[in-house]
Motif scaffolding. Sequence first.
Motif, PDB file in Angstrom:
ATOM      1  N   ALA A 112       1.051   8.391   9.836  1.00 18.65           N
ATOM      2  CA  ALA A 112       1.482   9.962  10.897  1.00 18.65           C
ATOM      3  C   ALA A 112       2.097  11.195   9.182  1.00 18.65           C
ATOM      4  O   ALA A 112       1.706  12.028   9.509  1.00 18.65           O
ATOM      5  N   ALA A 113       1.874  10.591   8.633  1.00 19.61           N
ATOM      6  CA  ALA A 113       2.709  12.015   7.063  1.00 19.61           C
ATOM      7  C   ALA A 113       0.839  12.478   6.617  1.00 19.61           C
ATOM      8  O   ALA A 113       1.397  13.143   6.590  1.00 19.61           O
ATOM      9  N   ILE A 114      -0.006  11.604   6.830  1.00 22.52           N
ATOM     10  CA  ILE A 114      -1.282  12.156   6.652  1.00 22.52           C
ATOM     11  C   ILE A 114      -1.425  13.367   7.484  1.00 22.52           C
ATOM     12  O   ILE A 114      -1.640  14.362   6.773  1.00 22.52           O
ATOM     13  N   THR A 115      -1.179  13.548   8.364  1.00 27.02           N
ATOM     14  CA  THR A 115      -1.921  14.764   9.723  1.00 27.02           C
ATOM     15  C   THR A 115      -0.855  14.895   9.631  1.00 27.02           C
ATOM     16  O   THR A 115      -0.845  16.456  10.063  1.00 27.02           O
ATOM     17  N   ALA A 116       0.770  15.191   9.275  1.00 29.15           N
ATOM     18  CA  ALA A 116       1.618  16.002   9.295  1.00 29.15           C
ATOM     19  C   ALA A 116       1.331  16.691   8.046  1.00 29.15           C
ATOM     20  O   ALA A 116       1.049  18.489   8.373  1.00 29.15           O
ATOM     21  N   ILE A 117       1.126  16.375   7.015  1.00 32.38           N
ATOM     22  CA  ILE A 117       0.692  17.216   5.730  1.00 32.38           C
ATOM     23  C   ILE A 117      -0.600  18.438   6.338  1.00 32.38           C
ATOM     24  O   ILE A 117      -0.365  19.510   5.657  1.00 32.38           O
ATOM     25  N   ARG A 118      -1.503  17.809   6.887  1.00 32.75           N
ATOM     26  CA  ARG A 118      -3.279  18.691   6.831  1.00 32.75           C
ATOM     27  C   ARG A 118      -2.592  19.320   8.145  1.00 32.75           C
ATOM     28  O   ARG A 118      -2.589  20.432   7.373  1.00 32.75           O
ATOM     29  N   THR A 119      -1.140  19.514   8.594  1.00 34.79           N
ATOM     30  CA  THR A 119      -1.206  20.333   9.468  1.00 34.79           C
ATOM     31  C   THR A 119      -0.045  21.571   9.186  1.00 34.79           C
ATOM     32  O   THR A 119      -0.566  22.765   9.283  1.00 34.79           O
ATOM     33  N   ALA A 120       0.706  21.249   8.262  1.00 38.48           N
ATOM     34  CA  ALA A 120       1.772  21.756   7.183  1.00 38.48           C
ATOM     35  C   ALA A 120       0.949  22.394   6.811  1.00 38.48           C
ATOM     36  O   ALA A 120       1.508  23.539   6.096  1.00 38.48           O
ATOM     37  N   LEU A 121       0.670  22.495   5.444  1.00 35.69           N
ATOM     38  CA  LEU A 121      -0.532  22.239   4.318  1.00 35.69           C
ATOM     39  C   LEU A 121      -2.351  22.485   4.431  1.00 35.69           C
ATOM     40  O   LEU A 121      -2.119  21.884   4.316  1.00 35.69           O
ATOM     41  N   PRO A 122      -2.430  23.297   5.716  1.00 33.86           N
ATOM     42  CA  PRO A 122      -4.081  22.933   5.327  1.00 33.86           C
ATOM     43  C   PRO A 122      -4.644  23.214   3.962  1.00 33.86           C
ATOM     44  O   PRO A 122      -5.850  23.129   4.356  1.00 33.86           O
ATOM     45  N   ASP A 123      -3.970  24.083   3.230  1.00 35.89           N
ATOM     46  CA  ASP A 123      -4.767  24.484   1.126  1.00 35.89           C
ATOM     47  C   ASP A 123      -4.953  23.130   0.726  1.00 35.89           C
ATOM     48  O   ASP A 123      -5.239  23.185   0.003  1.00 35.89           O
ATOM     49  N   LEU A 124      -3.570  22.088   1.023  1.00 33.40           N
ATOM     50  CA  LEU A 124      -4.082  20.559   0.558  1.00 33.40           C
ATOM     51  C   LEU A 124      -4.882  20.043   0.941  1.00 33.40           C
ATOM     52  O   LEU A 124      -5.072  19.767   1.904  1.00 33.40           O
ATOM     53  N   LEU A 125      -5.614  19.796   0.264  1.00 37.61           N
ATOM     54  CA  LEU A 125      -6.620  18.418   0.084  1.00 37.61           C
ATOM     55  C   LEU A 125      -5.404  16.688   0.196  1.00 37.61           C
ATOM     56  O   LEU A 125      -4.879  16.655  -0.714  1.00 37.61           O
ATOM     57  N   VAL A 126      -5.459  15.935   0.972  1.00 34.15           N
ATOM     58  CA  VAL A 126      -4.906  14.805   2.160  1.00 34.15           C
ATOM     59  C   VAL A 126      -6.005  13.895   1.887  1.00 34.15           C
ATOM     60  O   VAL A 126      -7.117  13.574   2.128  1.00 34.15           O
ATOM     61  N   GLY A 127      -5.463  12.461   0.901  1.00 35.24           N
ATOM     62  CA  GLY A 127      -6.096  11.486   1.050  1.00 35.24           C
ATOM     63  C   GLY A 127      -5.219   9.882   0.886  1.00 35.24           C
ATOM     64  O   GLY A 127      -4.085  10.542   1.606  1.00 35.24           O
TER      65      GLY A 127
END
Length: 218
Positions: free
Chosen positions: A55-70
């Motif tokens: 859920a944290a991965i999804t939340a970061i992708r949504t809140a910070l779209p310019d960040l690459l999240v793995g």
Amino acid sequence: MLSLPPLLSSVIKGPSLLPIIQADTPHEAVAIAKAMQDGGIGSVEVVLRTRQALAAITAIRTALPDLLVGAGTVLSANDAKACKNAGAQFLVSPASTPTLLEAMINTGLPLAPGVATPSEVALAYEFGLRELKLFPAHLSGGIEMLKALSGVFQQVKFCPTGGVSQTNLAQFLALPNVFVAGGSWMSPSVMVKAQQWHQITALAADATAIANTTKSAA
């Protein structure tokens, strides 16, 4: 023959850093990621060590779209699929087995599977992989191990993680076979618990400066 995904180095954003995020809630994960991004970080790895990691991965992708999240701590085919479904843009594992490597490759996501010995490097090499995570870096020989591996596996580059810190970051990044360095030193648990986001931003900014200076001089 498996079709290999893009190299992780080709998608990494920002400095040659891959800080780890371990959060108990999606809200906390976003706060950590935002603090890191404010310090210049462009890519983060959310480790699957808490119940809310996906859920944290999804939340970061949504809140910070310019960040690459793995996603990190990928241990199984189910983990790999779940991470991709959650929105992870790359995968990192602490170890390598044939089954795990095949599952990670099949997601089509860039990856850095974990290795600690020359035999494990050779296994990943047989799968066509040329970017690997050395873990735990400090217990696996650290800088001297990476130097030794560079002569044998000349096409392989590494992401050392485990024992990397602000004090030795420049030494790791100066090695020609290191493409990025990872670790948790930018978000100490004590700072996360105290919600000291400005301090995390400061650590990220210091690491970013070191990385940019070291890589520009390489």
